[in-house]
Design a protein around this motif. Sequence first.
Motif, PDB file in Angstrom:
ATOM      1  N   SER A  22       8.447   6.870   9.748  1.00 48.56           N
ATOM      2  CA  SER A  22       7.718   7.209   8.521  1.00 48.56           C
ATOM      3  C   SER A  22       8.378   6.513   7.337  1.00 48.56           C
ATOM      4  O   SER A  22       9.543   6.116   7.411  1.00 48.56           O
ATOM      5  CB  SER A  22       7.743   8.726   8.294  1.00 48.56           C
ATOM      6  N   ASP A  24       9.540   7.798   4.716  1.00 47.80           N
ATOM      7  CA  ASP A  24      10.720   8.551   4.280  1.00 47.80           C
ATOM      8  C   ASP A  24      11.967   8.179   5.074  1.00 47.80           C
ATOM      9  O   ASP A  24      13.081   8.302   4.578  1.00 47.80           O
ATOM     10  CB  ASP A  24      10.479  10.052   4.415  1.00 47.80           C
ATOM     11  N   GLU A  25      11.782   7.731   6.301  1.00 48.93           N
ATOM     12  CA  GLU A  25      12.919   7.352   7.147  1.00 48.93           C
ATOM     13  C   GLU A  25      13.369   5.917   6.918  1.00 48.93           C
ATOM     14  O   GLU A  25      14.429   5.522   7.382  1.00 48.93           O
ATOM     15  CB  GLU A  25      12.550   7.534   8.628  1.00 48.93           C
ATOM     16  N   GLN A  27      14.995   3.199   4.899  1.00 45.34           N
ATOM     17  CA  GLN A  27      15.931   3.067   3.788  1.00 45.34           C
ATOM     18  C   GLN A  27      16.514   1.657   3.787  1.00 45.34           C
ATOM     19  O   GLN A  27      17.159   1.255   4.763  1.00 45.34           O
ATOM     20  CB  GLN A  27      17.071   4.084   3.915  1.00 45.34           C
ATOM     21  N   HIS A  71       5.344   0.740   2.581  1.00 49.65           N
ATOM     22  CA  HIS A  71       6.481   1.211   1.783  1.00 49.65           C
ATOM     23  C   HIS A  71       7.463   0.068   1.539  1.00 49.65           C
ATOM     24  O   HIS A  71       7.926  -0.142   0.407  1.00 49.65           O
ATOM     25  CB  HIS A  71       7.152   2.374   2.519  1.00 49.65           C
TER      26      HIS A  71
END
Length: 194
Positions: A22, A24-25, A27, A71
């Motif tokens: 996702s 959010d994971e 980085q 993202h």
Amino acid sequence: MKLVILDRDGTINRTGDEFVKSPDEWQPLPGALEAISRLNHAGFHVVLLTNESGLGRGLFDMAAFNAVHSHLIKKLAAVGGRIDAFFYCPHAADEGCGCRKPWPGLFSQIAERYGVDLTGVPCIGNSLSDMQVAEVVGCVPHMVLSGRHPEWLGQALPPGFPAGTQVHADLAACVDHLLGSEKGSRLTLTTTPT
């Protein structure tokens, strides 16, 4: 045409034992997005090439995969960079495809799409399979240690790595080297003969 081929997990973003499933994971590693932007501004076309066996194993779907890359694109655009194209293998390791690194299928797709010979093209990754396939297709293998093996900094690479593998602390250091920056921190390491 100036072209650079990048691995994703462990080269651009943090990696661990789990798949990135996702946004959010996902980085980014320190300085990685800025390094890609610097390549773009120096006239390089940057393509991303990644094995995504989590798709083939049903751990995440295409919507999640695309959301992660959307993202990445937004974060990269915020620092003035871009990825020109994404190439990925969606197969599980046991499916026997020809596109999963270290097989050269995706590299053939890159060469066809851009109409170029990949000889001498920098291929940047953080694994043995990244380096092995780079050598097979004629790319220059650049190993970054930021993803999996920072303990190799200043050490000889283990057996199996191509003799011409260039080793860098991270993507930013690799880009310093590629762009000829005086502050580049390319490491001169030997490889153990295979």
